[in-house]
Write an enzyme that holds these catalytic residues in place. Structure first.
Site, PDB file in Angstrom:
ATOM      1  N   LYS A   1     -14.472 -35.149   6.470  1.00 52.17           N
ATOM      2  CA  LYS A   1     -14.240 -34.273   4.872  1.00 52.17           C
ATOM      3  C   LYS A   1     -13.508 -33.137   5.525  1.00 52.17           C
ATOM      4  CE  LYS A   1     -18.654 -36.268   3.032  1.00 52.17           C
ATOM      5  NZ  LYS A   1     -20.312 -35.654   2.930  1.00 52.17           N
TER       6      LYS A   1
ATOM      7  N   TRP B   1      -5.287 -30.504  -9.868  1.00 56.80           N
ATOM      8  CA  TRP B   1      -6.657 -31.206  -9.428  1.00 56.80           C
ATOM      9  C   TRP B   1      -7.298 -31.067 -11.087  1.00 56.80           C
ATOM     10  CZ3 TRP B   1      -6.763 -31.469  -5.521  1.00 56.80           C
ATOM     11  CH2 TRP B   1      -5.995 -30.524  -3.790  1.00 56.80           C
TER      12      TRP B   1
ATOM     13  N   ASP C   1       0.479  -1.252  -0.461  1.00 52.99           N
ATOM     14  CA  ASP C   1      -0.039  -0.009   0.034  1.00 52.99           C
ATOM     15  C   ASP C   1       0.670   0.982  -0.164  1.00 52.99           C
ATOM     16  OD1 ASP C   1       1.184  -0.557   2.631  1.00 52.99           O
ATOM     17  OD2 ASP C   1      -0.882   0.065   3.181  1.00 52.99           O
TER      18      ASP C   1
ATOM     19  N   THR D   1      -9.191 -27.893  -3.635  1.00 53.83           N
ATOM     20  CA  THR D   1      -9.662 -27.671  -2.032  1.00 53.83           C
ATOM     21  C   THR D   1     -10.278 -25.899  -1.769  1.00 53.83           C
ATOM     22  OG1 THR D   1      -7.207 -27.312  -1.536  1.00 53.83           O
ATOM     23  CG2 THR D   1      -8.527 -29.509  -1.886  1.00 53.83           C
ATOM     24  N   PRO D   2     -11.469 -25.777  -1.905  1.00 50.80           N
ATOM     25  CA  PRO D   2     -12.236 -24.521  -1.521  1.00 50.80           C
ATOM     26  C   PRO D   2     -12.067 -24.333   0.050  1.00 50.80           C
ATOM     27  CG  PRO D   2     -13.907 -26.117  -2.131  1.00 50.80           C
ATOM     28  CD  PRO D   2     -11.672 -27.264  -2.670  1.00 50.80           C
TER      29      PRO D   2
END
Length: 139
Positions: A90, A47, A17, A59-60
């Site tokens: 999971k 993937w 920034d 893998t969200p």
């Protein structure tokens, strides 16, 4: 704790920034890259391949928590130490320690799932049980 894989990033001027401090969303972009790098280094195929073999598209992120200890600026080299600290049926928790040399810059925990496409949907996804062969490569 299982394997720890290090992903390295050199901070560029555009990552900061106007105060010359890394803009915080960049840390999450790098953490996402460190997550994928972790699986690649452990031997998990891309993937696009896992979708063909296991139905897994990635893998969200489900949840995240970060704590910033120090600032970083352009010219710094950051090492993202990545490991999986908890495996569930999971979901799993990836832990990141971001260091500049020996200095701790930030820590982050992410809850992620192995996801597959929801049947009959082009955009929906669902969590899948974590394949044992994937888990064994990562511990």
């Amino acid at each position: 704790m299982g394997k720890q894989i290090i992903y390295t990033v050199r901070v560029e001027f555009g990552d900061c920034d106007p105060a010359r401090i890394v803009w915080f969303p960049n840390f999450f972009r790098w953490i996402d890259a460190a997550s994928r790098n972790f699986f690649t280094q452990c031997g998990i195929p891309p993937w696009i391949e896992t979708e063909k073999t296991h139905g897994i598209i990635g893998t969200p992120l489900v949840d995240t928590h970060a704590r910033f200890h120090k600032t970083a600026s352009y010219g710094d080299t950051l090492a993202f130490h990545t490991s999986v600290i908890d495996w569930r049926h999971k979901r799993f928790v990836q832990h990141y320690r971001v260091l500049r040399g020996d200095e701790l810059i930030m820590e982050c925990d992410e809850v992620r799932v192995f996801a597959a496409r929801r049947e009959g949907s082009d955009t929906g996804i669902r969590a899948m049980p974590i394949p044992e062969d994937f888990m064994s490569l990562c511990v």
